[in-house]
Design an enzyme around this catalytic site. Structure first.
Site, mmCIF file in Angstrom:
data_model
loop_
_atom_site.group_PDB
_atom_site.id
_atom_site.type_symbol
_atom_site.label_atom_id
_atom_site.label_comp_id
_atom_site.label_asym_id
_atom_site.label_seq_id
_atom_site.Cartn_x
_atom_site.Cartn_y
_atom_site.Cartn_z
ATOM 1 N N ARG A 1 0.734 -0.935 -0.028
ATOM 2 C CA ARG A 1 0.181 0.181 -0.133
ATOM 3 C C ARG A 1 1.140 1.065 0.324
ATOM 4 N NH1 ARG A 1 -4.352 0.207 4.604
ATOM 5 N NH2 ARG A 1 -2.654 0.736 5.946
ATOM 6 N N LYS B 1 -2.892 6.482 1.524
ATOM 7 C CA LYS B 1 -2.440 7.100 2.680
ATOM 8 C C LYS B 1 -1.777 9.001 2.826
ATOM 9 C CE LYS B 1 -2.220 4.983 7.158
ATOM 10 N NZ LYS B 1 -3.820 5.254 7.688
ATOM 11 N N GLU C 1 -15.742 5.962 4.378
ATOM 12 C CA GLU C 1 -15.872 5.648 5.694
ATOM 13 C C GLU C 1 -15.154 7.052 7.190
ATOM 14 O OE1 GLU C 1 -10.987 4.773 5.108
ATOM 15 O OE2 GLU C 1 -11.229 6.026 3.450
HETATM 16 N N1 PLP Z 1 -9.261 3.763 6.551
HETATM 17 C C1 PLP Z 1 -8.809 4.795 6.863
HETATM 18 C C2 PLP Z 1 -8.767 6.235 6.631
HETATM 19 C C3 PLP Z 1 -7.129 4.692 7.496
HETATM 20 O O1 PLP Z 1 -6.503 5.874 8.114
HETATM 21 C C4 PLP Z 1 -7.571 3.741 8.276
HETATM 22 C C5 PLP Z 1 -5.914 3.297 8.708
HETATM 23 O O2 PLP Z 1 -5.372 2.658 8.424
HETATM 24 C C6 PLP Z 1 -8.141 2.932 7.804
HETATM 25 C C7 PLP Z 1 -8.854 3.011 7.036
HETATM 26 C C8 PLP Z 1 -7.655 1.294 8.027
HETATM 27 O O3 PLP Z 1 -6.340 0.481 7.086
HETATM 28 P P1 PLP Z 1 -5.856 -0.898 8.084
HETATM 29 O O4 PLP Z 1 -6.753 -1.510 8.907
HETATM 30 O O5 PLP Z 1 -5.038 -1.295 6.619
HETATM 31 O O6 PLP Z 1 -5.007 -0.225 9.121
HETATM 32 C C1 COI Z 2 -4.393 3.167 11.950
HETATM 33 O O1 COI Z 2 -5.313 2.648 11.975
HETATM 34 O O2 COI Z 2 -3.038 3.032 11.610
HETATM 35 C C2 COI Z 2 -4.267 4.906 10.765
HETATM 36 O O3 COI Z 2 -3.174 4.734 10.322
HETATM 37 C C3 COI Z 2 -4.871 5.548 11.512
HETATM 38 C C4 COI Z 2 -5.031 6.235 12.356
HETATM 39 C C5 COI Z 2 -6.364 7.371 12.220
HETATM 40 C C6 COI Z 2 -4.423 6.321 13.758
#
Ligand code: PLP
Ligand code: COI
Length: 341
Positions: free
Chosen positions: A82, A184, A220
């Site tokens: 990612r 991200k 989201e």
């Molecule tokens: N959506 C957003 C906007 C996020 O910042 C995060 C955090 O990483 C997620 C979703 C969840 O992603 P992940 O499960 O890969 O941490």
């Molecule tokens: C994560 O879940 O790792 C994120 O980056 C989300 C952030 C809002 C702390």
């Protein structure tokens, strides 16, 4: 290894400086070897690309102590992939995926004393990130970059741990249809700060963003994807090109299907149908699965049958199974767990 004297059970989601971090620099078209340092500060020019035009992206993952005393991370290869996608979209050089994973492993191992003990309720959050570090004043990509990984021990992302949240439908948009919502990028979070502070001022825990084009579909929150459970126990999650492809959400779909035998649907979810769901949760590395009890749409309340005192039963099963895999209580699908020590 003696652990640091930290009150693990009462940690919030904040920054605690740990001993070592990984740093690599990109210059003249190539990455240097990189390595660990004790220096937690960054010194860059006042005109750095990250400071002027927000050229930065990051990742978030966790290291866990398992039941049998190992230190592991969860699917770091997907964070590496990612981050590559984020870098390409922001005209940044890719930090090679295998080296990304190696940097995470080295940084976690070097901060072993900060990895919360098994059963403490805390974990070690790992934050890889990259930024444009040399001077740009015309709008263009930097030519020098720094890639870093630091760690910080954390507790629950939402105060109150697993108490159901109250969220609101947000009037601000998070991501445009062909924008950067799927990567991200730091900029996605900068523009969400006003919306989240406004939500807090109005007494809500989080924002539910809708699709910017039609404002009819669920996207989201600022930091997590949505999972819904239907009254006949199907797991439903929104599909959109402008949300972050959450590694937690993708893993939970496998858990729902393969471990719990549930039907899963990844599809567009219209806000109009949300009132018909039995359970709702926010999923992500930081959020794990945080249950939502109530959604407020401009004064109109949607109260899920799961209530405001505990997680819904299917959300709880998903939570227990996922965390069971991460903490080594349940056998993980092949390749999901990277053992560090
Ligand atoms: N959506 C957003 C906007 C996020 O910042 C995060 C955090 O990483 C997620 C979703 C969840 O992603 P992940 O499960 O890969 O941490
Ligand atoms: C994560 O879940 O790792 C994120 O980056 C989300 C952030 C809002 C702390």
């Amino acid at each position: 290894m003696e652990k640091k004297n930290i009150d693990w059970a009462n940690l919030g989601f904040g920054y605690v400086q740990t001993d070592k971090r990984f740093v690599a620099n990109y210059k003249n078209g190539a990455w240097d070897e990189g390595g660990l340092t004790t220096d937690a500060t960054v010194t860059i020019t006042e005109c750095a690309g990250v400071l002027q035009y927000a050229q930065t992206c990051f990742e978030g993952m966790k290291a866990y102590t398992t039941e049998d005393g190992h230190i592991v991370t969860f699917r770091p290869d997907l964070n590496a992939e990612r981050m590559e996608n984020s870098c390409k979209r922001l005209e940044m050089p890719v930090y090679p995926q295998d080296k990304f994973v190696e940097a995470v492993v080295q940084t976690v191992a070097a901060n072993e004393a900060y990895v919360p003990p098994y059963g403490s309720g805390a974990t070690l959050y790992v934050r890889p990130y990259m930024f444009g570090s040399d001077a740009v004043i015309g709008v263009k990509p930097s030519s020098e970059y720094q890639f870093r990984v630091f760690t910080t021990p954390v507790g629950p992302y939402f105060k109150g741990g697993v108490k159901p949240l109250t969220i609101r439908v947000c009037d601000y948009d998070r991501a445009a249809p062909h924008g950067t919502g799927h990567i991200k990028a730091g900029l996605n979070y900068a523009m969400s700060l006003y919306a989240i502070m406004d939500a807090h001022r109005q007494g809500f825990d989080e924002n539910m963003y809708l699709d910017a084009a039609t404002r009819t579909k669920v996207e989201e929150t600022g930091g997590a994807n949505f999972l819904f459970v239907t009254k006949d126990n199907k797991v439903v999650t929104p599909k959109s090109n402008s949300i972050l492809p959450s590694i937690t959400r993708r893993s939970l779909l496998v858990v729902a299907k393969e471990y719990l035998g549930l039907e899963v649907e990844e599809r567009e979810v219209f806000f109009d149908e949300v009132k018909n769901f039995a359970e709702c949760g926010l999923c992500g590395t930081a959020a794990v699965i945080s249950p939502v009890g109530k959604i407020v749409d401009h004064g109109k309340e949607i109260c899920f049958p799961s209530g405001m005192s505990e997680m819904g039963p299917t959300t709880k099963k998903l939570y227990d199974t996922l965390t069971g895999i991460q903490m080594g209580r349940l056998e993980a699908p092949k390749g999901w767990i990277k053992v560090i020590k």
